[in-house]
Design a protein around this motif. Structure first.
Motif, PDB file in Angstrom:
ATOM      1  N   ASP A  57      32.092  -0.724   5.549  1.00 46.90           N
ATOM      2  CA  ASP A  57      32.976  -1.724   5.662  1.00 46.90           C
ATOM      3  C   ASP A  57      33.335  -2.518   4.231  1.00 46.90           C
ATOM      4  N   TYR A  58      32.210  -2.382   3.364  1.00 46.60           N
ATOM      5  CA  TYR A  58      32.413  -2.799   2.162  1.00 46.60           C
ATOM      6  C   TYR A  58      33.609  -1.850   1.177  1.00 46.60           C
ATOM      7  N   THR A  64      41.135  -1.633   0.993  1.00 44.63           N
ATOM      8  CA  THR A  64      42.423  -2.025   1.353  1.00 44.63           C
ATOM      9  C   THR A  64      42.895  -3.214   0.317  1.00 44.63           C
ATOM     10  N   GLU A  65      41.886  -3.977  -0.350  1.00 48.33           N
ATOM     11  CA  GLU A  65      42.167  -4.776  -1.270  1.00 48.33           C
ATOM     12  C   GLU A  65      42.890  -4.195  -2.531  1.00 48.33           C
ATOM     13  N   ALA A  66      42.357  -2.929  -2.947  1.00 48.64           N
ATOM     14  CA  ALA A  66      42.736  -2.313  -4.008  1.00 48.64           C
ATOM     15  C   ALA A  66      44.174  -1.855  -3.685  1.00 48.64           C
ATOM     16  N   ARG A  67      44.322  -1.244  -2.672  1.00 50.86           N
ATOM     17  CA  ARG A  67      45.753  -1.149  -2.217  1.00 50.86           C
ATOM     18  C   ARG A  67      46.929  -2.085  -2.212  1.00 50.86           C
ATOM     19  N   GLU A  68      46.225  -3.356  -1.687  1.00 49.86           N
ATOM     20  CA  GLU A  68      47.379  -4.507  -1.725  1.00 49.86           C
ATOM     21  C   GLU A  68      47.305  -4.933  -3.264  1.00 49.86           C
ATOM     22  N   ALA A  71      50.151  -2.677  -4.572  1.00 48.88           N
ATOM     23  CA  ALA A  71      51.332  -2.955  -4.337  1.00 48.88           C
ATOM     24  C   ALA A  71      51.931  -4.217  -4.889  1.00 48.88           C
ATOM     25  N   LYS A  72      51.097  -5.294  -5.081  1.00 48.13           N
ATOM     26  CA  LYS A  72      51.405  -6.390  -5.629  1.00 48.13           C
ATOM     27  C   LYS A  72      51.824  -6.115  -7.214  1.00 48.13           C
ATOM     28  N   ALA A  73      50.876  -5.408  -7.575  1.00 47.43           N
ATOM     29  CA  ALA A  73      51.119  -5.231  -9.030  1.00 47.43           C
ATOM     30  C   ALA A  73      52.467  -4.381  -9.357  1.00 47.43           C
ATOM     31  N   GLU A  74      52.633  -3.326  -8.550  1.00 46.47           N
ATOM     32  CA  GLU A  74      54.096  -2.676  -8.689  1.00 46.47           C
ATOM     33  C   GLU A  74      55.137  -3.391  -8.314  1.00 46.47           C
ATOM     34  N   ARG A  75      54.949  -4.586  -7.443  1.00 45.76           N
ATOM     35  CA  ARG A  75      56.177  -5.434  -7.134  1.00 45.76           C
ATOM     36  C   ARG A  75      56.383  -6.325  -8.447  1.00 45.76           C
ATOM     37  N   LEU A  76      55.314  -6.673  -8.793  1.00 43.05           N
ATOM     38  CA  LEU A  76      55.266  -7.650 -10.116  1.00 43.05           C
ATOM     39  C   LEU A  76      56.056  -6.909 -11.315  1.00 43.05           C
ATOM     40  N   ALA A  77      55.507  -5.610 -11.443  1.00 43.23           N
ATOM     41  CA  ALA A  77      56.040  -4.682 -12.477  1.00 43.23           C
ATOM     42  C   ALA A  77      57.483  -4.410 -12.266  1.00 43.23           C
ATOM     43  N   GLN A  78      58.059  -4.342 -11.032  1.00 43.88           N
ATOM     44  CA  GLN A  78      59.541  -4.035 -10.887  1.00 43.88           C
ATOM     45  C   GLN A  78      60.311  -5.165 -11.142  1.00 43.88           C
TER      46      GLN A  78
END
Length: 157
Positions: A57-58, A64-68, A71-78
């Motif tokens: 679970d951990y 999952t958090e790393a993927r989120e 994705a957030k870092a990629e959106r911010l970079a764009q």
């Protein structure tokens, strides 16, 4: 005598049921095995299974958090790249505008300087003309005076 004893023991064993004697010990062994399995399951395997499940679970949660986050870092970079491109365009337009303004100011200053230079040239030309006129009139007067003096001297002779 020992051979006889062994033969008697083998014969006695053969009469009692052979190598495996199925009586009350077989169910007792089965119950002991089930109790041992239940105890081992309760003491060792359940905590181990819970630890493994907790770790899964951990890991799943962190993945999952790393993927989120990715994705957030990629959106911010764009988003930052788009903002940077817009800022560059604005900076280029501001530079072009400033260059155009500087060119206009330089042309205005040049025209003003040329106008002042033309006015000073005209004023200098007028002053030169005036001085020329004054000098000519002064020279005419001197010429007249000299002519009279020459005439006077010629007439006196």
């Amino acid at each position: 005598m020992t051979e006889w004893t062994i033969l008697l023991a083998v014969e006695e064993t053969a009469k009692s049921g052979g190598l495996f004697d199925i009586d009350a010990t077989l169910p007792l062994m089965a119950v002991q095995f089930l109790i041992l399995t239940a105890v081992l399951n309760a003491i060792f395997y359940k905590p181990l299974g819970q630890a493994i499940d907790g770790r899964n679970d951990y890991v799943r949660k962190n993945l999952t958090e790393a993927r989120e986050r990715l994705a957030k870092a990629e959106r911010l970079a764009q988003q930052y790249e788009e903002e940077l491109a817009q800022a560059r365009k604005q900076a280029q337009s501001a530079i072009a505008s400033a260059q155009e303004d500087a060119r206009k100011i330089a042309q205005d200053k040049l025209a003003q300087a040329q106008g002042e230079a033309g006015a000073k040239r005209e004023q200098a030309a007028k002053e030169i003309e005036q001085q020329k006129q004054e000098t000519l009139s002064s020279l005419e007067q001197q010429v007249d005076d000299l002519s009279r003096q020459i005439l006077d001297k010629l007439l006196q002779v």
